[in-house]
Design an enzyme around this catalytic site. Structure first.
Site, short mmCIF file in Angstrom:
data_model
loop_
_atom_site.label_atom_id
_atom_site.label_comp_id
_atom_site.label_asym_id
_atom_site.label_seq_id
_atom_site.Cartn_x
_atom_site.Cartn_y
_atom_site.Cartn_z
N LYS A 179 0.82 -1.23 0.00
CA LYS A 179 0.00 0.00 0.00
C LYS A 179 0.85 1.27 0.00
O LYS A 179 0.46 2.28 -0.57
CB LYS A 179 -0.93 0.01 1.23
CG LYS A 179 -1.99 -1.08 1.21
CD LYS A 179 -3.06 -0.78 0.16
CE LYS A 179 -4.03 -1.92 0.03
NZ LYS A 179 -5.04 -1.71 -1.01
N GLU A 229 -9.57 6.08 3.21
CA GLU A 229 -10.47 5.04 3.71
C GLU A 229 -9.59 3.81 3.96
O GLU A 229 -8.51 3.69 3.35
CB GLU A 229 -11.54 4.73 2.67
CG GLU A 229 -11.15 3.71 1.61
CD GLU A 229 -9.99 4.15 0.70
OE1 GLU A 229 -9.80 5.36 0.49
OE2 GLU A 229 -9.26 3.27 0.23
N SER A 281 1.63 -9.70 -1.11
CA SER A 281 1.24 -8.30 -0.93
C SER A 281 1.50 -7.78 0.48
O SER A 281 1.70 -6.58 0.67
CB SER A 281 -0.24 -8.12 -1.26
OG SER A 281 -1.03 -8.99 -0.45
C1 LIG Z 1 -1.90 -6.87 2.62
C2 LIG Z 1 -2.99 -6.60 1.65
N1 LIG Z 1 -3.01 -7.30 0.48
C3 LIG Z 1 -3.99 -7.08 -0.42
C4 LIG Z 1 -5.00 -6.16 -0.21
C5 LIG Z 1 -6.09 -6.02 -1.23
O1 LIG Z 1 -6.03 -4.73 -1.78
P1 LIG Z 1 -5.60 -4.55 -3.32
O2 LIG Z 1 -4.16 -4.91 -3.41
O3 LIG Z 1 -5.84 -3.10 -3.63
O4 LIG Z 1 -6.47 -5.49 -4.09
C6 LIG Z 1 -5.00 -5.41 0.97
C7 LIG Z 1 -6.04 -4.39 1.15
N2 LIG Z 1 -6.06 -3.63 2.13
C8 LIG Z 1 -6.90 -2.45 2.12
C9 LIG Z 1 -6.66 -1.66 3.38
O5 LIG Z 1 -5.70 -1.99 4.08
O6 LIG Z 1 -7.37 -0.74 3.65
C10 LIG Z 1 -8.31 -2.82 1.93
O7 LIG Z 1 -8.89 -3.21 3.11
C11 LIG Z 1 -9.10 -1.78 1.14
C12 LIG Z 1 -8.37 -0.57 0.71
C13 LIG Z 1 -9.69 -2.50 -0.05
C14 LIG Z 1 -3.99 -5.63 1.91
O8 LIG Z 1 -3.94 -4.93 3.08
#
Ligand SMILES: Cc1ncc(COP(=O)(O)O)c(/C=N/[C@H](C(=O)O)[C@@H](O)C(C)C)c1O
Length: 385
Positions: free
Chosen positions: A81, A103, A369
């Protein structure tokens, strides 16, 4: 701002000035040499890039193929992120904004936003569903320690989609001094494109690293989990036009795609508008957003980015839905085989090896990720550790 039939900017009129300003300026700003210099320098010195492309020997032996893990779990803050929030905080500064809103669901994006706001000394307000605040408590504590204000979203189902609605409401009320850092390749154009460009550093590095290790820039497969789709967009980006590189997008089936408790948007969704973008989303017959479910907060999103809606419809990517159980087992297996504790979101991608056979000399890149620290509570409860 379209990916085939999907994308666009279907926004309330009051949001138009903010989004239009961004649309007109983002490419020019991103292409400024001074922007690129600062962006690349922070990715190196602060985020810790390039992240390793690690050959997972024991995992490869187990599944009799060649598996490389792209270690986005080793980025500062513990997930991919931050690649996006570094880019967007520099964008916000060049747009003269001094108030940042975001958000978050899993809390990773919230932590990554609070982190870059602390780095740059900007005010940070993160909207988070009250349900998610409870299930991602460690990340809420991190955001507060980093100086952010965490505002519980109390509307609707009090999860991510409601946090996003509340952030949009804030932005409408504070257009001049505020930049909205969206955490995934979702929302009105130019966000899906801008976020994908910032995350594309992932596949840029993969190509260079694979060339050194295997003599070719192109793997046979790239696998990534998809919530909104930003880590997948980054891992796929520089391979989109390489047709021999097969792309596998992994969604959360939750308790099963036919269980009524799922977040497998490509299976259960159909065309509609969510958060300003025309894409695939899980909706009732009168177009209201259906509440999704996944054991992982990060994949618990009822929509999907328009890029992925297009990749699905055009069959450029294969979409696989993985249940909670399959993901949890795969996460624990990585711990035991490679000494890496993955985020539950990433565990969904790892579970593909259980159900899909790869050839012995296939080169398979799996985008890891995030790391599992934020999920220890869930792992403890699930495995009764
Ligand atoms: C470690 C990890 N891997 C994958 C994701 C899925 O988000 P994407 O990569 O945007 O598909 C997330 C998504 N996290 C967001 C968050 O932290 O707020 C999620 O909850 C939203 C933004 C969709 C994540 O934390």
């Amino acid at each position: 701002g379209y990916y085939g039939d999907f994308g666009g900017a279907y926004i309330p009129e009051m949001l138009y000035p903010n989004v239009e300003e961004l649309r007109l300026k983002y490419v020019e700003i991103m292409q400024e040499p001074s922007f690129q210099k600062e962006f690349q320098n922070l990715l190196k010195e602060y985020v810790g890039r390039p992240t390793p492309l690690y050959f997972a020997k024991r995992l490869s032996e187990k599944y009799n193929t060649k598996i490389y893990l792209k270690r986005e779990d080793l980025c500062h803050t513990g997930a991919h992120k931050v690649n996006n929030t570094i880019g967007q905080i520099l964008m916000a500064k060049r747009l003269g904004k001094n108030r940042i809103i975001a958000e978050t669901g899993a809390g990773q994006h919230g932590v990554a936003t609070a982190t870059v706001c602390a780095l740059m000394g900007l005010e940070c307000i993160v909207y988070m569903g009250e349900i998610d605040i409870a299930r991602q408590a460690p990340n809420v504590a991190r955001m507060k320690m980093l100086g952010a204000t965490v505002v519980p979203a109390l509307s609707g189902s009090r999860t991510l989609k409601d946090a996003t609605n509340e952030a949009i409401r804030d932005w409408i009320n504070n257009p001049v001094d505020t930049h909205y850092i969206i955490g995934s390749v979702v929302g009105p154009h130019p966000y899906p494109d801008m976020v994908a460009r910032f995350q594309s550093v992932i596949s840029e590095e993969i190509r260079k690293q694979l060339k050194e290790k295997e003599g070719s820039e192109n793997p046979d497969y790239v696998i990534a989990c998809v919530g909104g789709g930003s880590n997948a967009a980054g891992a796929f980006y520089h391979f989109l036009d390489e047709e021999n590189v097969k792309l596998i997008a992994v969604e959360a089936a939750g308790l099963g795609v036919n269980s009524g408790e799922s977040a497998a948007t490509s299976v259960l969704g159909n065309e509609g508008i969510i958060h300003g973008s025309k894409t695939l989303l899980m909706q009732t017959k009168d177009g209201q957003i259906t509440e999704p479910y996944s054991i992982s907060a990060g994949l618990d999103y009822p929509g999907v980015g328009p890029l992925h809606a297009h990749l699905c419809k055009s069959k450029r990517a294969e979409f696989i839905a993985i249940t909670d159980d399959e993901a949890m087992e795969a996460g624990l297996e990585l711990c035991k085989l490679e000494g890496i504790i993955p985020a539950i979101e990433s565990s969904h991608a790892l579970a593909v090896f259980k159900s899909k056979k790869f050839k012995e000399n296939d080169i398979v890149i799996l985008n890891l990720s995030g790391r599992g620290d934020k999920d220890l509570d869930t792992y403890i409860k699930y495995f009764k550790l």
